[in-house]
Design an enzyme around this catalytic site. Structure first.
Site, PDB file in Angstrom:
ATOM      1  N   GLY A  10     -24.268 -33.602  -2.849  1.00 34.94           N
ATOM      2  CA  GLY A  10     -23.109 -33.463  -1.961  1.00 34.94           C
ATOM      3  C   GLY A  10     -22.850 -34.721  -1.149  1.00 34.94           C
ATOM      4  N   GLY A  13     -19.373 -35.543   0.425  1.00 36.37           N
ATOM      5  CA  GLY A  13     -18.801 -34.668   1.452  1.00 36.37           C
ATOM      6  C   GLY A  13     -18.745 -35.329   2.822  1.00 36.37           C
ATOM      7  N   GLN A  14     -18.276 -34.565   3.799  1.00 36.64           N
ATOM      8  CA  GLN A  14     -18.055 -35.108   5.149  1.00 36.64           C
ATOM      9  C   GLN A  14     -19.339 -35.703   5.730  1.00 36.64           C
ATOM     10  OE1 GLN A  14     -17.755 -32.329   8.304  1.00 36.64           O
ATOM     11  NE2 GLN A  14     -16.674 -33.699   9.679  1.00 36.64           N
ATOM     12  N   ASP A  36     -22.959 -36.270  -6.522  1.00 40.15           N
ATOM     13  CA  ASP A  36     -21.942 -35.289  -6.121  1.00 40.15           C
ATOM     14  C   ASP A  36     -21.310 -34.758  -7.395  1.00 40.15           C
ATOM     15  OD1 ASP A  36     -20.395 -34.920  -3.118  1.00 40.15           O
ATOM     16  OD2 ASP A  36     -19.444 -34.045  -4.869  1.00 40.15           O
ATOM     17  N   ILE A  37     -20.514 -33.705  -7.248  1.00 45.86           N
ATOM     18  CA  ILE A  37     -19.878 -33.106  -8.422  1.00 45.86           C
ATOM     19  C   ILE A  37     -18.693 -33.945  -8.901  1.00 45.86           C
ATOM     20  CG2 ILE A  37     -18.356 -31.573  -7.088  1.00 45.86           C
ATOM     21  CD1 ILE A  37     -19.553 -29.549  -9.506  1.00 45.86           C
ATOM     22  N   ASP A  51     -23.861 -31.720 -10.904  1.00 45.85           N
ATOM     23  CA  ASP A  51     -23.523 -30.377 -10.449  1.00 45.85           C
ATOM     24  C   ASP A  51     -24.855 -29.728 -10.045  1.00 45.85           C
ATOM     25  OD1 ASP A  51     -22.969 -27.679 -10.253  1.00 45.85           O
ATOM     26  OD2 ASP A  51     -21.645 -27.635 -12.001  1.00 45.85           O
ATOM     27  N   TYR A 141     -20.468 -17.647   3.219  1.00 46.06           N
ATOM     28  CA  TYR A 141     -21.156 -18.917   3.537  1.00 46.06           C
ATOM     29  C   TYR A 141     -22.344 -18.647   4.465  1.00 46.06           C
ATOM     30  CZ  TYR A 141     -21.540 -23.516   5.910  1.00 46.06           C
ATOM     31  OH  TYR A 141     -21.984 -24.695   6.474  1.00 46.06           O
ATOM     32  N   LYS A 145     -26.316 -19.146   3.779  1.00 39.79           N
ATOM     33  CA  LYS A 145     -27.146 -20.042   4.602  1.00 39.79           C
ATOM     34  C   LYS A 145     -28.328 -19.274   5.208  1.00 39.79           C
ATOM     35  CE  LYS A 145     -25.190 -24.087   4.177  1.00 39.79           C
ATOM     36  NZ  LYS A 145     -25.894 -25.177   3.510  1.00 39.79           N
TER      37      LYS A 145
HETATM   38  C1  AKB Z   1     -17.673 -24.625   8.690  1.00 39.34           C
HETATM   39  O1  AKB Z   1     -16.798 -24.555   9.561  1.00 39.34           O
HETATM   40  O2  AKB Z   1     -17.741 -23.868   7.708  1.00 39.34           O
HETATM   41  C2  AKB Z   1     -18.757 -25.654   8.850  1.00 39.34           C
HETATM   42  C3  AKB Z   1     -19.945 -25.080   9.578  1.00 39.34           C
HETATM   43  C4  AKB Z   1     -19.845 -24.751  11.003  1.00 39.34           C
HETATM   44  O3  AKB Z   1     -20.966 -24.910   8.978  1.00 39.34           O
HETATM   45  N1  AKB Z   1     -18.248 -26.780   9.557  1.00 39.34           N
END
Ligand code: AKB
Length: 317
Positions: A10, A13-14, A36-37, A51, A141, A145
């Site tokens: 990744g 990414g940001q 990264d992908i 990937d 998400y 996590k």
């Molecule tokens: C999101 O907004 O999904 C992320 C986070 C807080 O993990 N920036």
């Protein structure tokens, strides 16, 4: 100290782009491999398209390059995850399991896994979510996590893998763009202020969330990874707090630099995600265990973001 050989997933990414640069500065470009992908977004160090669901490819890169330190950043974030929960689960969960297994097989010294404030949900003190607060997340998400943190802890206990993790708040910077998150408004708002003079915010004006400036987030990551293993007492994930603010408070700060800036609020589905997250985290464990201390508050962040974007625009023109 033995020579470090670093691998990131990744990396485009940001956070990945900025962390890759910081690791190149610290360990030399010959020692950092970015993956990264997507195709190489412009890294000068070694780059492979990978990937995270390709376990064999991952294992090959780890072994051929004798990787010692592995940073697994690839993930589908909160807002994107809600649009395709099955895909978010597959990438976030199976990607992590591939990382844990290949890291164990290749005997890497250290692994970094980014968790998030999204692990919290029902039943917490929203004004100050504790390190050991119950985790009942509402987004896919967050679910991935929370499960991921527990998998990391499991690999540490069962196999002795030195896994370290942070629960990042919303990360704000101007040199790389966020994508698919609920906290992304706090980056977009600066670009829209400067480019268009107005912003339509997808969260309510009073949606207070924990945030952190990119430099602090990168420093926290490197400090955590540098800490002696016996200082890392938490093997799920450390709460990390930078600052907390609402869209209205950020708007007021930007208005000090641009008095004619205008905002309107049109909350969408992301407001519901924000409502389930804490407004602040208790990060005293990170402070006590490995000396975490943030440097940026909302005023310093606003000034740095605003001037940084303006300078970049001047350089381009
Ligand atoms: C999101 O907004 O999904 C992320 C986070 C807080 O993990 N920036």
């Amino acid at each position: 100290m033995t020579e470090r050989k670093i691998l990131l997933t990744g990396a485009g990414g940001q956070i990945g782009q900025i962390l890759t640069r910081a690791l190149v500065d610290k360990f030399g470009k010959e020692n950092v491999i970015a993956t990264d992908i997507s195709e190489n977004p412009g890294f000068e160090n070694t780059y492979f398209r990978l990937d995270v669901l390709d376990k064999e490819g991952m294992q090959r890169i780890l072994e051929e390059n004798k990787i010692t330190d592995f940073y697994h950043l690839a993930a589908v974030l909160s807002a994107t995850g809600e649009k395709n929960p099955a895909r978010a689960w597959e990438v976030n969960m199976n990607g992590l399991l591939n990382v844990l297994e290949t890291a164990r097989n290749s005997k890497v010294d250290r692994l970094f896994f980014p968790s998030s404030i999204a692990v919290f949900g029902e039943g917490i003190d929203r004004e100050k979510a504790g390190q050991n607060a119950v985790l009942i997340p509402h987004s896919v998400y967050g679910i991935s996590k929370a499960a991921g943190e527990n998998w990391c802890c499991y690999y540490h206990e069962k196999y002795g893998l030195d896994v370290r993790s942070l629960r990042y708040p919303g990360v704000i910077g101007y040199e790389s763009m966020p994508g698919g998150g609920t906290t992304d408004y706090a980056v977009d708002i600066f670009f829209k202020a400067i480019e268009e003079g107005r912003y339509t915010c997808f969260l309510r004006e009073d949606a207070r969330l924990p945030m952190i400036y990119m430099d602090d987030a990168i420093r926290a990551t490197l400090e955590l990874m540098d800490a002696p293993a016996d200082r890392i007492k938490i093997r799920t994930s450390y709460n990390l707090q930078g600052m907390s603010f609402t869209p209205a408070e950020l708007f007021d700060q930007i208005r000090k630099l641009q008095p004619d800036f205008k905002i309107e609020y049109r909350p969408d589905f992301r407001q519901k995600i924000a409502d389930s997250w804490p407004r602040r985290l208790d990060d005293s464990a990170a402070r006590e265990d490995w000396g975490w201390e943030q440097k940026f508050d909302i005023a310093k962040l606003t000034e740095t973001m605003y001037r940084g974007i303006k300078n970049r625009q001047l350089q381009k023109s």
